[in-house]
Design a protein around this motif. Structure first.
Motif: not given
Length: 398
Positions: A13-20, A124-129, A150-154
């Protein structure tokens, strides 16, 4: 008879959120904020005023607002997983369009499209998260913060690339930076098409839920002020650093510090986000954000600018997380897409008005310091206002 579905491990689940989180990395970290890094070169090369430069973020924010208005409907129609994937892909294509021309109208269109795509991916991603976080109550705040960091990565990646591309290729090389951002965006989009995002998409989160504005009007107003206030800092600070004599290394360091500190958000604010189910957590985080935005007004030394980037960055996306935490605490899952979209719309209106107004003030007064004054004041006002938001009865729409 089909075999029972195996529960998803917490690590998965952690990896899934990181991908999201790659959705806001592309749509926001690269699609919106990387513009600040190329703005000075674009402004010089294309002969733009500060108002014109601000308009490019205004049209992006207008697209974000439009995307927020349709995001919940798009997620219901196509599913949150598909909406997250394809909106991120659209954002990557829009970045390529920015590299192809210096025409103001075409660039405005590209910035509009990336704004629309970013909002749909964000909602959509926030809803999944939020759904994933709800399944792990003990780690819910950290998991939710991972998505919004996530935006911090970009921001970090663009800060490590853009200033040095501009330095190496020289004035007028802004379009090469956009190609570099496109390559990064494509690389971050691919994992979203490989991962099984649909494992978090089942359940009531895609159903229509009731949402009323009146009970949360204070929080929406505070979020509006955040949207209007933060955008001046994120739009014009690189120009401020450059005007103070900062070269490629200084600009890269400043921008990268914002991205790095944003990545620390999940651990810095995990307890704060659970302090209160009303607006207290937003007050604390937004207050810190305002302090970071005000620091450059005290001087132009590298130490002060670095501290400003760290303080602003660590609180920046935590403000967004606090609104989703409020939604998760106060509404049933069926209402999450609509409630998150409403928050995003309020934010979108603020950031639509912010850049062009602040740009006009800068043109009129002749100094970017006025833009930073306005930015810090709006953030401080939002922090004070959010303190008056009270919790709602869980599950009650009004």
């Amino acid at each position: 008879m089909s075999a029972p579905e195996r529960p998803t491990a917490p690590a998965n689940l952690t990896w899934l959120i990181l991908i999201l989180s790659l959705a806001p990395s592309v749509g926001l970290g690269l699609g919106r904020f990387a513009y600040s890094l190329v703005l000075p070169d674009m402004r010089d090369s294309l002969g733009w005023s500060y108002s014109s430069a601000g308009f490019m973020n205004t049209i992006n924010a207008a697209g974000y607002l439009a995307g927020a208005l349709i995001a919940a409907s798009v997620a219901r129609r196509f599913g949150p997983a598909a909406s997250t994937r394809w909106s991120t892909a659209a954002a990557a294509v829009s970045l390529a369009l920015c590299a192809l021309t210096g025409n103001f109208i075409v660039l405005s269109f590209a910035r509009l499209v990336v704004g629309i795509a970013a909002a749909i991916g964000f909602v959509a991603g926030g809803t999944l998260a939020a759904t994933i976080a709800q399944s792990q109550p003990a780690r819910s705040n950290v998991l939710l913060s991972l998505f919004y960091a996530g935006p911090g990565i970009g921001i970090l990646l663009s800060g490590l690339v853009a200033p040095f591309v501009l330095q190496y290729f020289g004035p007028g090389s802004w379009w090469i930076v956009w190609w570099a951002m496109t390559v990064l965006a494509i690389a971050m989009t691919v994992p979203m098409f490989v991962a099984r995002l649909d494992i978090a998409a089942s359940g009531p989160q895609t159903a229509r839920g009731r949402f009323a504005i009146r009970p949360v009007i204070i929080l929406l107003a505070a979020y509006f002020l955040f949207g209007a206030g933060y955008i001046a800092y994120m739009t014009f600070m690189i120009a401020y650093v450059r005007d103070g004599g900062g070269g490629a290394l200084a600009q890269s360091a400043f921008w990268s510090l914002i991205g790095l500190s944003a990545l620390a958000t999940p651990w810095v604010w995990r307890r704060t986000l659970g302090l209160d189910r009303g607006g207290l957590s937003m007050t604390i985080v937004l207050g810190v954000n305002a302090i970071g935005a005000a620091m450059p007004l005290l001087g132009h030394t590298p130490l002060l600018l670095g501290l400003s980037a760290l303080v602003f960055g660590v609180a920046f996306f935590a403000v967004v997380t606090s609104t989703t935490a409020f939604v998760r605490f106060n509404y049933p899952p069926a209402a999450w897409p609509t409630a998150i979209a409403a928050m995003t719309i309020s934010f979108g209106i603020g950031q639509t008005l912010g850049p062009v107004v602040v740009g006009a003030i800068t043109d009129a007064m002749g100094s970017l310091s006025y833009a930073l004054n306005v930015s810090a004041a709006m953030l401080a006002a939002g922090a004070i206002l959010s303190a008056f938001q009270r919790p709602l009865q869980r599950g009650a729409p009004s």
